[in-house]
Design a protein around this motif. Structure first.
Motif, PDB file in Angstrom:
ATOM      1  N   SER A  26      -2.767  -4.597  -4.937  1.00  0.00           N
ATOM      2  CA  SER A  26      -1.745  -3.699  -5.459  1.00  0.00           C
ATOM      3  C   SER A  26      -2.440  -2.405  -5.861  1.00  0.00           C
ATOM      4  O   SER A  26      -3.487  -2.418  -6.506  1.00  0.00           O
TER       5      SER A  26
ATOM      6  N   LYS B 106      10.534  -2.730 -10.042  1.00  0.00           N
ATOM      7  CA  LYS B 106       9.999  -1.504  -9.461  1.00  0.00           C
ATOM      8  C   LYS B 106       9.395  -1.765  -8.081  1.00  0.00           C
ATOM      9  O   LYS B 106       8.943  -2.876  -7.783  1.00  0.00           O
TER      10      LYS B 106
ATOM     11  N   GLU C 187      -1.660  -0.347  -8.084  1.00  0.00           N
ATOM     12  CA  GLU C 187      -1.760  -0.198  -9.535  1.00  0.00           C
ATOM     13  C   GLU C 187      -2.977  -0.947 -10.097  1.00  0.00           C
ATOM     14  O   GLU C 187      -3.452  -0.630 -11.180  1.00  0.00           O
ATOM     15  N   ASN C 188      -3.502  -1.912  -9.346  1.00  0.00           N
ATOM     16  CA  ASN C 188      -4.692  -2.648  -9.780  1.00  0.00           C
ATOM     17  C   ASN C 188      -5.970  -2.109  -9.130  1.00  0.00           C
ATOM     18  O   ASN C 188      -7.059  -2.541  -9.486  1.00  0.00           O
TER      19      ASN C 188
ATOM     20  N   LYS D 244       4.603   0.345   1.097  1.00  0.00           N
ATOM     21  CA  LYS D 244       5.472   0.295  -0.080  1.00  0.00           C
ATOM     22  C   LYS D 244       6.403  -0.894   0.106  1.00  0.00           C
ATOM     23  O   LYS D 244       6.973  -1.089   1.176  1.00  0.00           O
TER      24      LYS D 244
ATOM     25  N   ARG E 201       6.532  -1.492  -5.315  1.00  0.00           N
ATOM     26  CA  ARG E 201       5.078  -1.597  -5.452  1.00  0.00           C
ATOM     27  C   ARG E 201       4.417  -1.120  -4.163  1.00  0.00           C
ATOM     28  O   ARG E 201       4.971  -1.261  -3.078  1.00  0.00           O
ATOM     29  N   LYS E 202       3.214  -0.585  -4.320  1.00  0.00           N
ATOM     30  CA  LYS E 202       2.407  -0.189  -3.168  1.00  0.00           C
ATOM     31  C   LYS E 202       1.216  -1.138  -3.070  1.00  0.00           C
ATOM     32  O   LYS E 202       0.626  -1.506  -4.096  1.00  0.00           O
TER      33      LYS E 202
END
Length: 145
Positions: A136, A109, A138-139, A96, A111-112
């Protein structure tokens, strides 16, 4: 620093992130250079093949959240996946990243990122854990489609 056979996957991620956190010390982009040096040949090729190309790639906003970040931490470390005839052993490290807050800017925000490392099978870096990819979270879903 550069890799060697004694450095663990967790050490590679820690080294890269610590240097990215202070990217411009002792000279501009030295943290990005360390990350490039710990990257596998295929990872380097995917990002243009040269340090200059990697520096251009690293300007994207998602990757930039790791550069000069406020803080970072390891969330989990995956098990080592045994190597095969066609690739070395693999391991993942989930981190993180807390982005640096800039006065007057909107809140950024956390990110992980999922770092995938692979043990190199060929000289001259045979036996070294190297970054195969860093994405990432989220991707990550888009990569499964």
């Amino acid at each position: 620093p550069t890799g060697n056979a004694e450095i663990t996957p967790e050490d590679v991620v820690s080294t890269c992130m610590n240097y990215l956190q202070t990217n411009d010390e002792p000279r501009p982009n030295s943290g990005l250079e360390v990350c490039f040096n710990f990257s596998s040949d295929s990872c380097q090729a995917a990002n243009g093949g040269s340090l200059e190309s990697f520096l251009q790639y690293a300007k994207n906003p998602v990757f930039q959240s790791m550069v000069d970040c406020h803080d970072w931490e390891v969330l989990s470390v995956g098990p080592e996946i045994a190597g095969t005839n066609t690739r070395g052993a693999m391991k993942t490290v989930l981190i993180k990243v807390v982005q640096k807050k800039v006065d007057g800017a909107r809140e950024l925000k956390d990110r992980k990122f999922l770092w995938t490392l692979m043990k190199e099978r060929r000289p001259p870096r045979q036996g070294f854990w190297l970054v195969h990819e860093c994405i990432s979270v989220e991707n990550a879903f888009a990569m499964t489609l």
